[in-house]
Write a protein that holds these residues in place. Sequence first.
Motif, PDB file in Angstrom:
ATOM      1  N   VAL A 133     -32.933  96.980  12.818  1.00 52.78           N
ATOM      2  CA  VAL A 133     -32.937  96.067  13.958  1.00 52.78           C
ATOM      3  C   VAL A 133     -32.365  94.726  13.503  1.00 52.78           C
ATOM      4  CG1 VAL A 133     -34.354  94.835  15.640  1.00 52.78           C
ATOM      5  CG2 VAL A 133     -34.896  97.202  15.043  1.00 52.78           C
ATOM      6  N   THR A 134     -31.300  94.304  14.162  1.00 54.38           N
ATOM      7  CA  THR A 134     -30.599  93.077  13.795  1.00 54.38           C
ATOM      8  C   THR A 134     -30.914  91.989  14.807  1.00 54.38           C
ATOM      9  OG1 THR A 134     -28.816  94.468  12.947  1.00 54.38           O
ATOM     10  CG2 THR A 134     -28.360  92.118  13.174  1.00 54.38           C
ATOM     11  N   LEU A 135     -31.378  90.855  14.300  1.00 47.94           N
ATOM     12  CA  LEU A 135     -31.711  89.708  15.139  1.00 47.94           C
ATOM     13  C   LEU A 135     -31.057  88.453  14.563  1.00 47.94           C
ATOM     14  CD1 LEU A 135     -35.529  90.508  15.482  1.00 47.94           C
ATOM     15  CD2 LEU A 135     -33.794  90.899  17.240  1.00 47.94           C
ATOM     16  N   VAL A 136     -31.111  87.379  15.313  1.00 47.57           N
ATOM     17  CA  VAL A 136     -30.587  86.092  14.841  1.00 47.57           C
ATOM     18  C   VAL A 136     -31.670  85.032  15.015  1.00 47.57           C
ATOM     19  CG1 VAL A 136     -28.132  86.549  15.193  1.00 47.57           C
ATOM     20  CG2 VAL A 136     -29.513  85.768  17.113  1.00 47.57           C
ATOM     21  N   PRO A 137     -31.589  83.912  14.268  1.00 41.68           N
ATOM     22  CA  PRO A 137     -32.647  82.881  14.340  1.00 41.68           C
ATOM     23  C   PRO A 137     -32.937  82.396  15.750  1.00 41.68           C
ATOM     24  CG  PRO A 137     -31.214  82.445  12.474  1.00 41.68           C
ATOM     25  CD  PRO A 137     -30.587  83.580  13.227  1.00 41.68           C
ATOM     26  N   GLU A 138     -31.908  82.368  16.603  1.00 45.61           N
ATOM     27  CA  GLU A 138     -32.107  81.874  17.967  1.00 45.61           C
ATOM     28  C   GLU A 138     -32.984  82.801  18.801  1.00 45.61           C
ATOM     29  OE1 GLU A 138     -28.391  80.211  16.286  1.00 45.61           O
ATOM     30  OE2 GLU A 138     -29.276  82.209  16.426  1.00 45.61           O
ATOM     31  N   ALA A 139     -33.280  83.988  18.290  1.00 45.52           N
ATOM     32  CA  ALA A 139     -34.099  84.949  19.037  1.00 45.52           C
ATOM     33  C   ALA A 139     -35.584  84.642  18.916  1.00 45.52           C
ATOM     34  CB  ALA A 139     -33.825  86.375  18.536  1.00 45.52           C
ATOM     35  N   ASN A 173     -29.805  88.169  10.781  1.00 43.87           N
ATOM     36  CA  ASN A 173     -28.404  87.885  10.473  1.00 43.87           C
ATOM     37  C   ASN A 173     -28.084  86.436  10.848  1.00 43.87           C
ATOM     38  OD1 ASN A 173     -25.825  88.538   9.561  1.00 43.87           O
ATOM     39  ND2 ASN A 173     -25.128  89.154  11.594  1.00 43.87           N
ATOM     40  N   LYS A 174     -26.962  85.957  10.346  1.00 42.15           N
ATOM     41  CA  LYS A 174     -26.554  84.559  10.566  1.00 42.15           C
ATOM     42  C   LYS A 174     -27.663  83.621  10.084  1.00 42.15           C
ATOM     43  CE  LYS A 174     -23.927  86.118  14.601  1.00 42.15           C
ATOM     44  NZ  LYS A 174     -23.609  85.959  16.038  1.00 42.15           N
ATOM     45  N   SER A 175     -28.245  83.987   8.938  1.00 36.81           N
ATOM     46  CA  SER A 175     -29.418  83.268   8.444  1.00 36.81           C
ATOM     47  C   SER A 175     -29.068  81.918   7.821  1.00 36.81           C
ATOM     48  CB  SER A 175     -30.170  84.123   7.414  1.00 36.81           C
ATOM     49  OG  SER A 175     -29.341  84.408   6.300  1.00 36.81           O
ATOM     50  N   ASP A 176     -27.793  81.530   7.861  1.00 30.52           N
ATOM     51  CA  ASP A 176     -27.427  80.182   7.429  1.00 30.52           C
ATOM     52  C   ASP A 176     -27.601  79.173   8.553  1.00 30.52           C
ATOM     53  OD1 ASP A 176     -25.407  81.407   8.872  1.00 30.52           O
ATOM     54  OD2 ASP A 176     -23.766  80.573   7.683  1.00 30.52           O
ATOM     55  N   ARG A 177     -28.054  79.623   9.706  1.00 29.80           N
ATOM     56  CA  ARG A 177     -28.276  78.726  10.834  1.00 29.80           C
ATOM     57  C   ARG A 177     -29.666  78.089  10.735  1.00 29.80           C
ATOM     58  NH1 ARG A 177     -25.955  82.043  16.130  1.00 29.80           N
ATOM     59  NH2 ARG A 177     -23.766  82.134  15.467  1.00 29.80           N
ATOM     60  N   ASP A 178     -29.814  76.998  11.461  1.00 34.36           N
ATOM     61  CA  ASP A 178     -31.099  76.296  11.475  1.00 34.36           C
ATOM     62  C   ASP A 178     -32.196  77.203  12.030  1.00 34.36           C
ATOM     63  OD1 ASP A 178     -29.879  74.040  10.503  1.00 34.36           O
ATOM     64  OD2 ASP A 178     -29.616  73.085  12.465  1.00 34.36           O
ATOM     65  N   VAL A 207     -43.143 100.093   3.504  1.00 36.53           N
ATOM     66  CA  VAL A 207     -43.424  98.718   3.919  1.00 36.53           C
ATOM     67  C   VAL A 207     -42.157  98.161   4.560  1.00 36.53           C
ATOM     68  CG1 VAL A 207     -44.070  96.413   3.167  1.00 36.53           C
ATOM     69  CG2 VAL A 207     -45.085  98.422   2.058  1.00 36.53           C
ATOM     70  N   ILE A 208     -42.243  97.815   5.839  1.00 38.53           N
ATOM     71  CA  ILE A 208     -41.059  97.375   6.583  1.00 38.53           C
ATOM     72  C   ILE A 208     -40.568  96.038   6.043  1.00 38.53           C
ATOM     73  CG2 ILE A 208     -40.164  96.714   8.841  1.00 38.53           C
ATOM     74  CD1 ILE A 208     -42.284  98.560  10.055  1.00 38.53           C
ATOM     75  N   PRO A 209     -39.341  95.993   5.504  1.00 37.72           N
ATOM     76  CA  PRO A 209     -38.823  94.731   4.983  1.00 37.72           C
ATOM     77  C   PRO A 209     -38.143  93.899   6.068  1.00 37.72           C
ATOM     78  CG  PRO A 209     -37.298  96.496   4.457  1.00 37.72           C
ATOM     79  CD  PRO A 209     -38.450  97.127   5.210  1.00 37.72           C
ATOM     80  N   VAL A 210     -38.198  92.593   5.895  1.00 35.88           N
ATOM     81  CA  VAL A 210     -37.437  91.663   6.732  1.00 35.88           C
ATOM     82  C   VAL A 210     -36.434  90.974   5.812  1.00 35.88           C
ATOM     83  CG1 VAL A 210     -37.520  89.651   8.242  1.00 35.88           C
ATOM     84  CG2 VAL A 210     -39.388  91.312   8.291  1.00 35.88           C
ATOM     85  N   MET A 211     -35.158  91.173   6.076  1.00 34.06           N
ATOM     86  CA  MET A 211     -34.118  90.708   5.169  1.00 34.06           C
ATOM     87  C   MET A 211     -33.225  89.698   5.868  1.00 34.06           C
ATOM     88  SD  MET A 211     -33.224  94.382   3.476  1.00 34.06           S
ATOM     89  CE  MET A 211     -33.007  93.620   1.872  1.00 34.06           C
ATOM     90  N   LYS A 212     -32.734  88.737   5.101  1.00 32.49           N
ATOM     91  CA  LYS A 212     -31.821  87.734   5.642  1.00 32.49           C
ATOM     92  C   LYS A 212     -30.401  88.036   5.170  1.00 32.49           C
ATOM     93  CE  LYS A 212     -33.999  84.016   4.174  1.00 32.49           C
ATOM     94  NZ  LYS A 212     -34.332  82.579   4.020  1.00 32.49           N
ATOM     95  N   THR A 213     -29.453  87.970   6.105  1.00 27.20           N
ATOM     96  CA  THR A 213     -28.049  88.193   5.763  1.00 27.20           C
ATOM     97  C   THR A 213     -27.163  87.165   6.462  1.00 27.20           C
ATOM     98  OG1 THR A 213     -27.629  89.689   7.632  1.00 27.20           O
ATOM     99  CG2 THR A 213     -28.395  90.707   5.584  1.00 27.20           C
ATOM    100  N   VAL A 214     -25.996  86.980   5.876  1.00 28.17           N
ATOM    101  CA  VAL A 214     -24.887  86.291   6.549  1.00 28.17           C
ATOM    102  C   VAL A 214     -23.734  87.280   6.432  1.00 28.17           C
ATOM    103  CG1 VAL A 214     -23.439  84.241   6.697  1.00 28.17           C
ATOM    104  CG2 VAL A 214     -25.777  84.046   5.814  1.00 28.17           C
TER     105      VAL A 214
END
Length: 303
Positions: free
Chosen positions: A166-172, A193-198, A222-229
């Motif tokens: 599941v792909t999300l962005v900080p604005e979500a 994704n786009k984890s370089d955003r505020d 264990v469900i991981p939460v990962m940050k990507t750009v």
Amino acid sequence: MQLIQQLLSGDRRSIARAITLVENEMEGYHSFLQQLPVHQVPVIGITGPPGAGKSTLISALLKQLAAGTNGNGQPNQIAVIAVDPTSPFTHGSLLGDRLRMQEHYNNPQIFIRSLATRGALGGLSAKTIEICDVLRAAPFDYIFIETVGVGQSEVEIISLADTVVVTLVPEAGDEIQALKSGIMEIGDIFVVNKSDRDGADQFTAGLIRTLHERPATPGGWVIPVMKTVASKGEGVPELAAAIARHGFHPNPERQLRLLAERAYRLIQHRRMRNIHLPALTIDLEKEMAKPDFNLYRFVESRV
């Protein structure tokens, strides 16, 4: 059947022909499907709301995986099914993922096929299950499915994918509560994704807290939460490693559920094959003129 032999050899033109045969329900396609061998190829579903960067993320994963090798020491062979929405007016499809992944089209290790939803809800084409099985018969090491990006209704991907990303962005951040009853419940791996955003760190922390409310995952995963750009390739190697790790957590209960879901949708599709909305509209127009018209009697006459 010669086409099956060519499919098993990995011939790209034959793979494309086989998909066309199945997608358009050409003569002999039922027999073709019934003769397909079953290969255990991991199917990874990439889903999430519009604008989350799913296509860019898949493109980055393709670059990462194409540089690696499979268990036989051969370069990885990867297939992608990119499902695009169909216009309700023209019934055509933009097939825009062809543009966003164009850098991989000349790579002999990567096969990309865009499909139109053809009116199907839930983020998947009605033919995606069958086409995925065609690709399972070919010598691929990974199969990726990207859904159209329609939010909560994309939960259908769980009926097809061994691993759901599941792909999300900080604005979500403000949407998490709304998503909890949809795609938030089906992910095996979550990607910010786009984890370089505020706000990326705060959103990631909130997502982890939300996931802790879910019941324990069978098999000890264990469900991981990962940050990507994805546009810069940041976090992509770690995501590829997480997808591989999830594949090492076999879950017989889930496999049975997947097969049952797929069987249900295939039976549903077959039984609805001769039901077409334009024809129903014409029939309804005639029936409505009758003084004793009843919608439920009309439906019963066509079941």
